[in-house]
Design a protein around this motif. Structure first.
Motif, PDB file in Angstrom:
ATOM      1  N   ASP A 152      47.557  87.505  10.186  1.00 52.58           N
ATOM      2  CA  ASP A 152      47.957  88.259   8.998  1.00 52.58           C
ATOM      3  C   ASP A 152      49.416  88.001   8.649  1.00 52.58           C
ATOM      4  O   ASP A 152      49.768  87.794   7.477  1.00 52.58           O
ATOM      5  N   LEU A 153      50.261  87.993   9.678  1.00 56.63           N
ATOM      6  CA  LEU A 153      51.687  87.759   9.459  1.00 56.63           C
ATOM      7  C   LEU A 153      51.921  86.363   8.900  1.00 56.63           C
ATOM      8  O   LEU A 153      52.756  86.174   8.002  1.00 56.63           O
ATOM      9  N   PHE A 154      51.183  85.375   9.390  1.00 52.64           N
ATOM     10  CA  PHE A 154      51.336  83.998   8.898  1.00 52.64           C
ATOM     11  C   PHE A 154      50.979  83.908   7.413  1.00 52.64           C
ATOM     12  O   PHE A 154      51.701  83.287   6.626  1.00 52.64           O
ATOM     13  N   ALA A 207      52.892  83.303   1.857  1.00 55.68           N
ATOM     14  CA  ALA A 207      52.883  83.784   0.471  1.00 55.68           C
ATOM     15  C   ALA A 207      54.289  84.176   0.036  1.00 55.68           C
ATOM     16  O   ALA A 207      54.692  83.922  -1.114  1.00 55.68           O
ATOM     17  N   SER A 208      55.053  84.781   0.931  1.00 53.95           N
ATOM     18  CA  SER A 208      56.422  85.176   0.623  1.00 53.95           C
ATOM     19  C   SER A 208      57.311  83.963   0.380  1.00 53.95           C
ATOM     20  O   SER A 208      58.191  83.986  -0.493  1.00 53.95           O
ATOM     21  N   LEU A 209      57.080  82.893   1.133  1.00 55.07           N
ATOM     22  CA  LEU A 209      57.816  81.637   0.924  1.00 55.07           C
ATOM     23  C   LEU A 209      57.570  81.091  -0.474  1.00 55.07           C
ATOM     24  O   LEU A 209      58.509  80.752  -1.214  1.00 55.07           O
ATOM     25  N   ALA A 240      48.298  88.450  -2.228  1.00 56.95           N
ATOM     26  CA  ALA A 240      48.156  88.090  -0.816  1.00 56.95           C
ATOM     27  C   ALA A 240      48.194  89.325   0.069  1.00 56.95           C
ATOM     28  O   ALA A 240      47.412  89.453   1.020  1.00 56.95           O
ATOM     29  N   LEU A 241      49.087  90.253  -0.242  1.00 56.94           N
ATOM     30  CA  LEU A 241      49.178  91.493   0.537  1.00 56.94           C
ATOM     31  C   LEU A 241      47.912  92.334   0.385  1.00 56.94           C
ATOM     32  O   LEU A 241      47.379  92.858   1.370  1.00 56.94           O
ATOM     33  N   MET A 252      58.907  87.947   6.471  1.00 56.71           N
ATOM     34  CA  MET A 252      58.660  87.708   5.051  1.00 56.71           C
ATOM     35  C   MET A 252      59.962  87.496   4.293  1.00 56.71           C
ATOM     36  O   MET A 252      60.042  86.652   3.392  1.00 56.71           O
ATOM     37  N   ALA A 253      61.000  88.259   4.643  1.00 58.69           N
ATOM     38  CA  ALA A 253      62.295  88.129   3.972  1.00 58.69           C
ATOM     39  C   ALA A 253      62.923  86.767   4.253  1.00 58.69           C
ATOM     40  O   ALA A 253      63.463  86.117   3.343  1.00 58.69           O
TER      41      ALA A 253
END
Length: 252
Positions: free
Chosen positions: A2-4, A9-11, A30-31, A207-208
């Motif tokens: 999930d984190l990946f 998506a954040s990138l 994505a979230l 994510m940041a």
């Protein structure tokens, strides 16, 4: 896993957002797809927790190469922050659902106007200076900042369009200026979500960092290829926003 997914998506969101806004088109779906049972407020708060770093970094990157009107931009950013807080408070009192059907129509008008005016935003020719420029930027910051707190989709694109159409900026300068205004409105929303416990900080760090990496890449391309590149990015993002908001409003 999930984190990946959400970090990737954040990138991508940071990359798109740094050029012309619209990163939420990538990160928010994505979230919601990754955490379908989570409270929407928590996903919105986590999105803001990641994206505010990308927009902040993009502001700094642009400021090194683009001359920003700080005399007008600083008070405009404050206006955006305060107005965003007001919008976020109002959404706790009334529902913004009536905006869902109006938004794709507004975006279509914005897209058609930009396509029709082929020279729009190609030349940087500010229409105002001094106090007049400050007043115009504060009005834009407050108006779109309030919208960002109250509803949100397309905030970056609305900032860019108004800075081009009303203030006379080219797309590169408009995008650079919009980044600080968007950072301010994001900060206000993040503050509100944080105070109510709607931020997953254990996801936000990765994510940041990814959002900032994407932002660095997008800003580099925007500065390298200039106004024409940013204008094209603007048209692509607005078109995607029309499809997404139109689907949500009329077909979902």
């Amino acid at each position: 896993m999930d984190l990946f997914v959400v970090t990737l998506a954040s990138l991508l969101a940071g990359f798109v957002d740094s050029i012309v806004g619209g990163g939420g088109l990538i990160l928010m779906p994505a979230l919601f797809a990754t955490f379908p049972s989570a409270a929407p407020a928590t996903l919105f708060g986590t999105n803001k927790g990641a994206s505010v770093w990308g927009t902040g970094l993009a502001t700094w990157q642009y400021s090194r190469k683009v001359t920003l009107p700080w005399h007008a931009l600083a008070p405009a950013a404050l206006a955006a922050l305060v107005a965003s807080l007001a919008g976020a408070w109002l959404v706790t009192q009334i529902s913004p659902d009536y905006l869902r059907k109006a938004l794709p129509v507004l975006l279509v008008l914005l897209l058609v106007y930009t396509l029709a005016k082929k020279d729009l935003g190609r030349t940087h020719a500010p229409r105002f200076s001094g106090r007049a420029e400050t007043g115009v930027l504060c009005a834009i910051g407050a108006g779109i900042g309030f919208y960002d707190g109250f509803f949100g989709p397309g905030t970056g694109s609305f900032f860019v369009f108004l800075l081009v159409r009303v203030a006379g900026y080219d797309f590169l300068n408009a995008s650079a200026t919009a980044k600080l205004l968007n950072t301010a409105s994001n900060l206000a929303a993040l503050l509100l979500f944080s105070l109510t416990g709607h931020v997953w900080w254990h996801f936000v760090l990765a994510m940041a960092l990814a959002n900032m990496a994407g932002s660095l890449a997008g800003t580099h391309l925007a500065l390298k290829y200039g106004t024409g590149f940013v204008r094209t990015g603007f048209l692509v993002v607005v078109s995607a926003l029309i499809l997404k908001t139109g689907w949500d409003a009329f077909l979902r």
